[in-house]
Enzyme design. Structure first.
Site, PDB file in Angstrom:
ATOM      1  N   ASP A 179       0.846  -1.188   0.000  1.00  0.00           N
ATOM      2  CA  ASP A 179       0.000   0.000   0.000  1.00  0.00           C
ATOM      3  C   ASP A 179       0.891   1.251   0.000  1.00  0.00           C
ATOM      4  OD1 ASP A 179      -3.122   0.689   0.429  1.00  0.00           O
ATOM      5  OD2 ASP A 179      -1.945   2.115   1.603  1.00  0.00           O
ATOM      6  N   TYR A 306      -3.044  11.063   1.508  1.00  0.00           N
ATOM      7  CA  TYR A 306      -3.614  11.052   0.157  1.00  0.00           C
ATOM      8  C   TYR A 306      -3.563  12.450  -0.442  1.00  0.00           C
ATOM      9  CZ  TYR A 306      -5.305   6.284   0.686  1.00  0.00           C
ATOM     10  OH  TYR A 306      -5.360   4.916   0.839  1.00  0.00           O
ATOM     11  N   HIS A 364      -4.679  -7.657  -0.356  1.00  0.00           N
ATOM     12  CA  HIS A 364      -3.955  -6.413  -0.141  1.00  0.00           C
ATOM     13  C   HIS A 364      -3.221  -6.390   1.199  1.00  0.00           C
ATOM     14  CE1 HIS A 364      -3.204  -2.207  -1.044  1.00  0.00           C
ATOM     15  NE2 HIS A 364      -3.616  -1.869   0.170  1.00  0.00           N
TER      16      HIS A 364
END
Length: 386
Positions: A179, A306, A364
């Site tokens: 990630d 982000y 993930h």
């Protein structure tokens, strides 16, 4: 400890746990979804059941004790306090390894793999595979400080990790990430190659190579179709966090039920769970992670990563040959992860791929979902570069 490294112990006040329980019991719930699946998000009945368990039966103190059983410290890096799990191997010749998590993960993702990585002989392995494990919480995550100003993006964090490993006394080390950890570890490979034995990624950052689009393999076609589907139905969270993390944070920092739904949805969507998160995670495991976000109040600060770096990472996925990485690289592409680049795409960026594998199970959250496979993958790559 030396060079500004301060021992640390987690001690959450009882009042914070009582406040969490009270908030959960006073949740103002919406009406149920109008579908009979997860296509509108986490179903009301399931989230109510999970939050009831959280309020009445979940035991944070057990998780706190597991974390406190591991050596921890805080160290100031570039003006920010970083929380670190630092588990040294009993084998002095072990290879130092920095593990980097992402969102909505945390250091709890790695609790099941730290033992096998640091002391393989005690877990049925070979002592030659031992690591000194360094597991920091990202800035704005967990017990690390929250940045008070802009600028803490992927490159700055990677530079911080290079300083962290030097301050801990490691002149040669490995790095592993998934990630956000993939992006940070990739940047670390560019910034600190002289000290890195190699990097291991799940998965590598690799855009489709335009030269291959006329001759795609079946797996590459499946990857492109999955990316298109995700863009339509799964990527809303990332655009919200990349554009308005502060607005989102008001709800998530105030409502534990809202935070639980926001994170558990991803445990279901991104894991190899055959449609239900509890097929691969226990309730306690999911709530360990959610509770860490809640008790540290990091829903907004974690989302800001982000805002800082998402557009840059998107560009890495669309430009197949920029920003090459020349350190030895190992890649593990799990079947339910996304993206799932092919090796020939990845070789455009990572010029020295020494190890490539596509395990049969996992998604993930590889270390969290399939700790045995994850450990095997990490060991297999680093055997080639120790």
């Amino acid at each position: 400890m030396s060079r500004g490294v301060t021992p640390y112990r987690i001690e959450i006040p009882d009042a914070d746990l009582a406040d969490l329980r009270e908030r959960l019991l006073r949740t103002r719930w919406p009406e149920a979804e109008t579908v009979d699946d997860w296509s509108q998000g986490v179903p009301l009945a399931y989230l109510r059941e999970l939050c009831d368990y959280w309020a009445e039966r979940y035991d944070w103190r057990a998780t706190e004790a597991r974390l406190n059983a591991l050596p921890q410290c805080r160290i100031e890096i570039d003006g920010l306090g970083i929380h670190v799990l630092h588990a040294r191997s009993p084998h002095p010749d072990a290879l130092p390894l920095v593990l980097t998590h992402g969102w909505p993960g945390s250091i709890v993702e790695f609790l099941k793999v730290i033992g096998p990585l640091t002391d393989p002989a005690a877990h049925g392995g070979d002592r030659a595979d031992a690591f000194h494990v360094v597991c920091p919480s990202l800035p704005g995550y967990g017990f690390s400080d929250k940045p008070g100003r802009t600028g803490w993006g992927v490159q700055r964090i990677a530079a911080g990790w290079a300083e962290l490993m030097a301050r801990l006394g490691y002149s040669r080390y490995g790095a592993q990430g998934g990630d956000w950890g993939t992006s940070i570890t990739t940047s670390l490979g560019q910034q600190d190659p002289e000290h890195l034995a190699g990097i291991h990624l799940n998965p590598p950052i690799a855009a489709p190579d335009p030269d291959t689009l006329g001759d795609l393999t079946d797996a590459e076609r499946e990857t492109l179709a999955a990316l298109e589907l995700a863009q339509q139905w799964e990527d809303g969270y990332s655009m919200q966090q990349a554009t308005r993390p502060q607005t989102l944070g008001y709800g998530l920092v105030d409502s534990p039920a809202g935070l639980c739904g926001w994170i558990v949805e991803k445990f279901r969507a991104w894991s190899d769970c055959d449609g239900h998160p509890e097929n691969v995670f226990t309730r306690d495991e999911m709530l360990d992670n959610v509770t860490l976000y809640w008790l540290t109040g990091t829903a907004a600060s974690s989302a800001r990563l982000y805002w800082e770096s998402f557009r840059q990472v998107q560009s890495w996925f669309s430009e197949s040959t920029s920003d090459t990485v020349d350190v030895p690289t190992g890649c593990s592409v799990f079947p339910k992860d996304l993206p799932r680049p092919s090796r020939r795409w990845a070789e455009k960026r990572y010029t020295d791929i020494r190890y490539w594998n596509e395990p049969p199970k996992g998604g993930h959250f590889a270390a969290f979902e399939r700790p045995d496979i994850f450990v095997d993958e990490v060991r297999a790559f680093f055997r080639l570069v120790r």
